[in-house]
Design a protein around this motif. Structure first.
Motif, mmCIF file in Angstrom:
data_model
loop_
_atom_site.group_PDB
_atom_site.id
_atom_site.type_symbol
_atom_site.label_atom_id
_atom_site.label_comp_id
_atom_site.label_asym_id
_atom_site.label_seq_id
_atom_site.Cartn_x
_atom_site.Cartn_y
_atom_site.Cartn_z
ATOM 1 N N GLY A 18 0.797 -1.227 0.000
ATOM 2 C CA GLY A 18 0.000 0.000 0.000
ATOM 3 C C GLY A 18 0.825 1.269 0.000
ATOM 4 N N ASP A 19 2.131 1.142 -0.161
ATOM 5 C CA ASP A 19 3.015 2.318 -0.075
ATOM 6 C C ASP A 19 3.547 2.787 -1.426
ATOM 7 N N ALA A 20 2.801 2.507 -2.509
ATOM 8 C CA ALA A 20 3.271 2.907 -3.845
ATOM 9 C C ALA A 20 3.455 4.425 -3.955
ATOM 10 N N LYS A 21 2.694 5.173 -3.152
ATOM 11 C CA LYS A 21 2.806 6.641 -3.161
ATOM 12 C C LYS A 21 4.254 7.096 -2.886
ATOM 13 N N SER A 22 4.985 6.298 -2.156
ATOM 14 C CA SER A 22 6.360 6.665 -1.785
ATOM 15 C C SER A 22 7.265 6.809 -3.007
ATOM 16 N N LEU A 23 6.890 6.123 -4.113
ATOM 17 C CA LEU A 23 7.717 6.211 -5.333
ATOM 18 C C LEU A 23 7.737 7.635 -5.883
ATOM 19 N N GLU A 24 6.695 8.397 -5.569
ATOM 20 C CA GLU A 24 6.595 9.761 -6.110
ATOM 21 C C GLU A 24 7.350 10.782 -5.281
ATOM 22 N N LEU A 25 7.849 10.401 -4.139
ATOM 23 C CA LEU A 25 8.542 11.366 -3.271
ATOM 24 C C LEU A 25 9.860 11.815 -3.911
#
Ligand SMILES: CC(C)(COP(=O)(O)OP(=O)(O)OC[C@H]1O[C@@H](n2cnc3c(N)ncnc32)[C@H](O)[C@@H]1OP(=O)(O)O)[C@@H](O)C(=O)NCCC(=O)NCCS
Length: 284
Positions: A18-25
């Motif tokens: 659920g942490d795919a958002k971290s790729l955009e950091l």
């Protein structure tokens, strides 16, 4: 070339489902450092931040305990387990952004190697919350686990379990619910508290424990990520016991035997080896 013992990498494959958002950091200016020892100039910054957040809640070990854990570097043997403690600090242009600490516990006691990583504390500066950074902080312990497996001569693909001890949800304490929600979204699951009563040993200094009527373990929920098995909805009693045994061995390296005895006794009440224990949502 980066030193494999000290470098911390951003490895997308280690992120929780659920942490795919971290790729955009945007990670370019982030300075991620492993604090080497109690003498490291960054130790004071890292420890102070953790102490200020968790000390007043009785959820932070003393400076002496943390310094002793750092001195295990690169690892120490406790019974049949290898222990490695990491304290990781994230800064940007010298400013504090986040800190986390965790211990990898590697063992092949039951005939097959595995690593359990105890996620002790994590703190993200308010400005950096919900940016994706927390996902990386949840992923780095996998790196520590793999490095320890390899150092102990085991395959890096051996099973890895991340474990966090968290307070039970309380609608009166919204911060608690937020942190549980963060782990839930990442894909962590909680061992059903209706089936298992987990206790964390007493963190107070021995003098304080003796001045009262002995150790007072605290009830916590166990939040798990079994890397690669995040979708599974149950855990067998045998596997859970191994995980909790690893945690208690780790604590036993810093705490007195007499203060650990009560939590070891509690383990005897756990469900049998073949019992399937439900894994539920952390906020439940
Ligand atoms: C716990 C902590 C590390 C989580 O980091 P974070 O950057 O705030 O949260 P995450 O990015 O991991 O959050 C993931 C999801 O959790 C939920 N969530 C997190 N904070 C929330 C809030 N304040 N309100 C509602 N939902 C929240 C959301 O679903 C969020 O996803 P979204 O941002 O895409 O909507 C951070 O809040 C923190 O440092 N808290 C103080 C210390 C602490 O409690 N540490 C944990 C125990 S050791």
């Amino acid at each position: 070339m980066a030193d494999a013992e000290t470098a911390v990498e951003f490895i997308p494959g280690d992120l929780a489902p659920g942490d795919a958002k971290s790729l955009e950091l945007d990670r370019r200016e982030l300075d991620v450092t492993r604090v080497g020892s109690g003498h490291d100039p960054l130790f004071v910054l890292a420890y102070e931040r953790l102490w200020n957040e968790f000390g007043p809640l009785q959820e932070m070990e003393s400076r002496e305990v943390i310094e002793r854990r750092l001195a295990w570097h690169p690892a120490t043997k406790q019974g049949d387990c290898w222990l490695r403690y990491d304290l990781v600090l994230v800064r940007r242009q010298g400013q504090f952004i986040a800190v986390r600490d965790h211990t990898a516990i590697v063992t092949d006691k039951r005939g097959s190697p595995q690593a359990v990583v105890h996620l002790s504390h994590v703190l993200v500066d308010v400005e950096w919350r919900r940016t994706g950074l927390a996902g990386w902080l949840r992923a780095w312990p996998v790196q520590t686990a793999r490095a320890r497996l390899v150092a102990a001569g085991f395959p890096p693909a051996s099973p890895i379990t991340l474990v966090a001890e968290m307070e039970h949800p309380d609608p009166q304490m919204p911060n608690r619910l937020n942190r549980l929600a963060a782990y839930e979204k990442a894909g962590f699951k909680k061992v059903d508290p209706a089936a298992v009563n987990y206790f964390q040993p007493d963190f107070r200094p021995p003098g304080e424990i003796d001045a009262c009527d002995g150790p007072r373990p605290l009830p916590f929920g166990l939040i798990l990520r079994r890397v690669g098995r995040e979708q599974e909805q149950v855990i067998l009693g045998a596997e859970l016991r191994q995980i909790v045994e690893c945690l208690y061995r780790m604590y036993g390296a810093g705490f007195r035997e007499q203060d650990m005895a009560v939590v070891w006794r509690g383990l005897r009440e756990y469900p049998g080896e073949d019992v399937e224990i439900p894994l539920v949502a952390p906020t439940r």
